[in-house]
Design an enzyme around this catalytic site. Sequence first.
Site, PDB file in Angstrom:
ATOM      1  N   VAL A  91       0.664  -1.198   0.015  1.00 26.41           N
ATOM      2  CA  VAL A  91      -0.097  -0.175  -0.050  1.00 26.41           C
ATOM      3  C   VAL A  91       0.749   1.066  -0.091  1.00 26.41           C
ATOM      4  O   VAL A  91       0.557   2.225  -0.673  1.00 26.41           O
ATOM      5  CB  VAL A  91      -0.919  -0.082   1.163  1.00 26.41           C
ATOM      6  CG1 VAL A  91      -1.732   1.340   1.061  1.00 26.41           C
ATOM      7  CG2 VAL A  91      -1.823  -1.405   1.081  1.00 26.41           C
ATOM      8  N   LYS A 104      -7.166  -1.652   9.724  1.00 23.24           N
ATOM      9  CA  LYS A 104      -8.474  -2.211  10.232  1.00 23.24           C
ATOM     10  C   LYS A 104      -8.220  -3.002  11.666  1.00 23.24           C
ATOM     11  O   LYS A 104      -9.028  -2.742  12.428  1.00 23.24           O
ATOM     12  CB  LYS A 104      -9.268  -3.093   9.248  1.00 23.24           C
ATOM     13  CG  LYS A 104      -8.747  -4.318   8.796  1.00 23.24           C
ATOM     14  CD  LYS A 104      -8.046  -3.995   7.303  1.00 23.24           C
ATOM     15  CE  LYS A 104      -7.117  -5.007   6.831  1.00 23.24           C
ATOM     16  NZ  LYS A 104      -6.869  -4.952   5.275  1.00 23.24           N
ATOM     17  N   ILE A 136     -12.929   1.162  -2.412  1.00 22.41           N
ATOM     18  CA  ILE A 136     -14.606   1.369  -2.597  1.00 22.41           C
ATOM     19  C   ILE A 136     -14.800   2.666  -1.302  1.00 22.41           C
ATOM     20  O   ILE A 136     -14.435   2.139  -0.132  1.00 22.41           O
ATOM     21  CB  ILE A 136     -15.506   0.214  -1.935  1.00 22.41           C
ATOM     22  CG1 ILE A 136     -15.375  -1.016  -3.146  1.00 22.41           C
ATOM     23  CG2 ILE A 136     -16.810   0.599  -1.835  1.00 22.41           C
ATOM     24  CD1 ILE A 136     -16.003  -2.071  -2.602  1.00 22.41           C
ATOM     25  N   GLY A 195      -0.162  -9.423  -3.580  1.00 21.59           N
ATOM     26  CA  GLY A 195      -0.275  -8.131  -2.539  1.00 21.59           C
ATOM     27  C   GLY A 195      -1.844  -8.241  -1.861  1.00 21.59           C
ATOM     28  O   GLY A 195      -2.007  -7.173  -1.134  1.00 21.59           O
ATOM     29  N   ASP A 246     -10.157 -10.830   9.457  1.00 19.74           N
ATOM     30  CA  ASP A 246     -10.143  -9.564   8.555  1.00 19.74           C
ATOM     31  C   ASP A 246     -11.311  -8.941   8.308  1.00 19.74           C
ATOM     32  O   ASP A 246     -11.702  -7.881   8.477  1.00 19.74           O
ATOM     33  CB  ASP A 246      -9.084  -9.698   7.349  1.00 19.74           C
ATOM     34  CG  ASP A 246      -9.131  -8.766   6.608  1.00 19.74           C
ATOM     35  OD1 ASP A 246      -8.319  -7.647   7.003  1.00 19.74           O
ATOM     36  OD2 ASP A 246      -9.731  -8.308   5.516  1.00 19.74           O
ATOM     37  N   LYS A 294     -13.219  -5.672   9.676  1.00 19.57           N
ATOM     38  CA  LYS A 294     -13.941  -4.553   9.002  1.00 19.57           C
ATOM     39  C   LYS A 294     -15.410  -4.340   9.398  1.00 19.57           C
ATOM     40  O   LYS A 294     -15.814  -3.175   9.451  1.00 19.57           O
ATOM     41  CB  LYS A 294     -13.761  -5.108   7.383  1.00 19.57           C
ATOM     42  CG  LYS A 294     -12.237  -4.783   6.834  1.00 19.57           C
ATOM     43  CD  LYS A 294     -12.250  -5.760   5.542  1.00 19.57           C
ATOM     44  CE  LYS A 294     -10.656  -5.271   5.180  1.00 19.57           C
ATOM     45  NZ  LYS A 294     -10.519  -6.579   4.158  1.00 19.57           N
ATOM     46  N   GLY A 335      -5.354  -4.650  -2.925  1.00 22.26           N
ATOM     47  CA  GLY A 335      -4.340  -4.544  -3.933  1.00 22.26           C
ATOM     48  C   GLY A 335      -3.941  -3.123  -3.658  1.00 22.26           C
ATOM     49  O   GLY A 335      -4.132  -1.976  -3.093  1.00 22.26           O
TER      50      GLY A 335
HETATM   51  P1  NDP Z   1       3.181  -4.693   3.714  1.00 27.09           P
HETATM   52  O1  NDP Z   1       3.780  -5.957   4.656  1.00 27.09           O
HETATM   53  O2  NDP Z   1       3.310  -5.051   2.093  1.00 27.09           O
HETATM   54  O3  NDP Z   1       4.257  -3.560   4.100  1.00 27.09           O
HETATM   55  C1  NDP Z   1       4.443  -3.207   5.246  1.00 27.09           C
HETATM   56  C2  NDP Z   1       5.391  -2.004   5.334  1.00 27.09           C
HETATM   57  O4  NDP Z   1       5.369  -1.776   6.744  1.00 27.09           O
HETATM   58  C3  NDP Z   1       6.798  -2.537   5.027  1.00 27.09           C
HETATM   59  O5  NDP Z   1       7.237  -1.219   4.229  1.00 27.09           O
HETATM   60  C4  NDP Z   1       7.562  -2.638   6.247  1.00 27.09           C
HETATM   61  O6  NDP Z   1       8.898  -2.273   6.090  1.00 27.09           O
HETATM   62  C5  NDP Z   1       6.692  -1.551   7.019  1.00 27.09           C
HETATM   63  N1  NDP Z   1       6.996  -1.959   8.699  1.00 27.09           N
HETATM   64  C6  NDP Z   1       6.706  -2.982   9.103  1.00 27.09           C
HETATM   65  N2  NDP Z   1       6.946  -3.135  10.487  1.00 27.09           N
HETATM   66  C7  NDP Z   1       7.700  -1.736  10.746  1.00 27.09           C
HETATM   67  C8  NDP Z   1       8.193  -1.068  11.941  1.00 27.09           C
HETATM   68  N3  NDP Z   1       7.977  -1.794  12.885  1.00 27.09           N
HETATM   69  N4  NDP Z   1       8.745   0.272  11.724  1.00 27.09           N
HETATM   70  C9  NDP Z   1       8.801   0.647  10.302  1.00 27.09           C
HETATM   71  N5  NDP Z   1       8.188   0.202   9.337  1.00 27.09           N
HETATM   72  C10 NDP Z   1       7.538  -1.052   9.513  1.00 27.09           C
HETATM   73  O7  NDP Z   1       1.819  -4.457   4.059  1.00 27.09           O
HETATM   74  P2  NDP Z   1       0.516  -3.767   3.155  1.00 27.09           P
HETATM   75  O8  NDP Z   1       1.227  -2.548   2.450  1.00 27.09           O
HETATM   76  O9  NDP Z   1      -0.108  -4.896   2.262  1.00 27.09           O
HETATM   77  O10 NDP Z   1      -0.632  -3.369   4.346  1.00 27.09           O
HETATM   78  C11 NDP Z   1      -0.387  -2.380   5.134  1.00 27.09           C
HETATM   79  C12 NDP Z   1      -1.505  -2.045   5.848  1.00 27.09           C
HETATM   80  O11 NDP Z   1      -2.558  -1.567   5.030  1.00 27.09           O
HETATM   81  C13 NDP Z   1      -2.180  -2.889   6.819  1.00 27.09           C
HETATM   82  O12 NDP Z   1      -2.745  -2.593   7.770  1.00 27.09           O
HETATM   83  C14 NDP Z   1      -3.107  -3.949   5.844  1.00 27.09           C
HETATM   84  O13 NDP Z   1      -4.051  -4.470   6.712  1.00 27.09           O
HETATM   85  C15 NDP Z   1      -3.613  -2.667   5.092  1.00 27.09           C
HETATM   86  N6  NDP Z   1      -4.447  -2.764   3.802  1.00 27.09           N
HETATM   87  C16 NDP Z   1      -3.879  -3.630   2.891  1.00 27.09           C
HETATM   88  C17 NDP Z   1      -4.505  -3.814   1.777  1.00 27.09           C
HETATM   89  C18 NDP Z   1      -3.690  -4.595   0.610  1.00 27.09           C
HETATM   90  O14 NDP Z   1      -4.271  -4.897  -0.389  1.00 27.09           O
HETATM   91  N7  NDP Z   1      -2.536  -5.012   0.758  1.00 27.09           N
HETATM   92  C19 NDP Z   1      -5.692  -3.316   1.561  1.00 27.09           C
HETATM   93  C20 NDP Z   1      -6.190  -2.576   2.487  1.00 27.09           C
HETATM   94  C21 NDP Z   1      -5.473  -2.322   3.787  1.00 27.09           C
HETATM   95  P3  NDP Z   1       9.955  -2.982   5.369  1.00 27.09           P
HETATM   96  O15 NDP Z   1       9.559  -2.435   3.922  1.00 27.09           O
HETATM   97  O16 NDP Z   1      11.212  -2.371   5.437  1.00 27.09           O
HETATM   98  O17 NDP Z   1       9.636  -4.532   5.397  1.00 27.09           O
HETATM   99  N1  HSE Z   2      -6.129  -8.501   3.008  1.00 26.92           N
HETATM  100  C1  HSE Z   2      -7.194  -7.893   2.817  1.00 26.92           C
HETATM  101  C2  HSE Z   2      -8.273  -8.473   1.687  1.00 26.92           C
HETATM  102  C3  HSE Z   2      -6.716  -6.510   2.226  1.00 26.92           C
HETATM  103  O1  HSE Z   2      -7.636  -9.504   1.161  1.00 26.92           O
HETATM  104  O2  HSE Z   2      -9.236  -7.996   1.691  1.00 26.92           O
HETATM  105  C4  HSE Z   2      -7.683  -5.456   1.925  1.00 26.92           C
HETATM  106  O3  HSE Z   2      -8.311  -5.105   3.234  1.00 26.92           O
END
Ligand code: NDP
Ligand code: HSE
Length: 451
Positions: free
Chosen positions: A14, A105, A136, A187, A201, A205, A318
């Site tokens: 994200v 969430k 959405i 992702g 999850d 939500k 995504g």
């Molecule tokens: P990722 O695992 O892809 O990315 C997590 C990021 O957080 C990485 O860059 C990581 O660093 C960083 N990070 C983790 N721990 C620490 C820490 N202690 N200090 C600093 N940085 C840290 O997660 P996503 O992007 O998939 O998801 C992020 C959030 O968004 C979550 O809460 C998820 O539930 C939510 N979300 C995700 C969606 C999706 O489609 N993926 C959709 C909607 C919500 P590093 O890169 O160095 O490892």
């Molecule tokens: N892991 C979550 C899903 C990301 O698959 O819906 C979006 O919140």
Amino acid sequence: MEPFGIALLGCGTVGTGVAKMLLEHPDRLTARAGRKLELRRIVVDDAKKPRPSGIPSSLFTTNLRAVIDDPAVQVVVEVVGGIDWAKQAVLDLLAAGKHIVTANKALLATHGGEIFDAGRRHGQAIAFEASVGGGIPIIGALCQGLAANQILSLQGILNGTCNYILTCMTENGCSYADMLADAQRKGYAEADPTMDVDGTDSAHKLAILVQIAFGVALPLSAIQRRGIAGIDLLDIRFAKELGYTIKLLAEAWLEPAACGLAPHAKPQSAKCDQLAMHVSPVMLRQNAPLALVRDAYNALFVVGDAVGSTLYYGRGAGQMPTASAVVADLIDMAVGRAQQTFRSLKLWSGNHRNIVVRDPSTMRSRFYLRMMVEDRPGVMADITRILANHQISIASVIQHEALEHADGESEIVPLIIMTHTVPTGSFRAALDEIDRLVSVRPPSVYYPVGD
Ligand code: NDP
Ligand code: HSE
């Protein structure tokens, strides 16, 4: 006007999408926000990890203090995920006078009260459009577009990973494990995908939606949940044969104490004071609108007392769909709308309506039941007697002919029963008895039927 200073916590799926949007579309975003959205810092965990090209390396740091101490950072986007580190970081940032945009969430569903209190105490706002439904704009719809309504019911597909897995299993007979791995590669899945597939999850939500729609802050344990972990292709095939599709649904609806009819889009009246909720795989008729939601898409029916039935649909997970929701929150923050909404809505403020959570065993539904049984005389009679003892009426039965065993031993065959509408508690009690029969190989599989 001076730029609006932004920092990102996290640059994974994200965060990378948010950074790309901010860096690749400055003119469009400046026009919408009325000022430049300036990305000043990105905090990550691993300093050595290669980062996407196009994001200046000078932005990256592993030091949260670099954000806390930068007076030009006005809003911080938390897209780290997880609970403990993210919670402390958000509380520290609010105390340092930063607004927060989060997609987390899990954090809101478990610590929404503490975090929103801290926001109010420090005069900072929290926006969270990306936390439910990916791209959405469902939070905006509930907080603003439907603000005049008493919401009567919510029914939706809120987990993209599960919907992606179920779609391919249903349409192409793909394996559960392969599709989960694919969802992780794309992702969609959480860092710990157990949260996706065990229904947690979706429950996170639903807890957020219930807070906005019904003004109730619930412990997660109040939402009964089952996921799709280990779902069997056999049930997906039988569902198909019966004209149904299995979807993981999150549902919440108000109802009067006495009625308790079907969870599935049957709102009762605005005066109801009981809230029924669950997350569960549900068998939907193949032509039902939610049955047609494919891949990582999400959809949510919201019924309001004035507006009636409304439907929201889009990519639920995504990189770019989620970034779309996060950047929309940033624009709202830059304009000042998010701060007004935060102040006026008083979410997680303890100022709740007095709604009673309905005992899940009293919820009524039809059920699909698959038992693995010995193919011999009397088995069906034993099962139907137990069902009859619990006042459960059978709507249909499927048992295909077994191939004859060479040694004459009884074959184990699937026996499928569709019930008429019954209280969940009676159904579960009957199931416990059925699974104790010597001719049945437990555990039998069951799903509510939504029609
Ligand atoms: P990722 O695992 O892809 O990315 C997590 C990021 O957080 C990485 O860059 C990581 O660093 C960083 N990070 C983790 N721990 C620490 C820490 N202690 N200090 C600093 N940085 C840290 O997660 P996503 O992007 O998939 O998801 C992020 C959030 O968004 C979550 O809460 C998820 O539930 C939510 N979300 C995700 C969606 C999706 O489609 N993926 C959709 C909607 C919500 P590093 O890169 O160095 O490892
Ligand atoms: N892991 C979550 C899903 C990301 O698959 O819906 C979006 O919140």
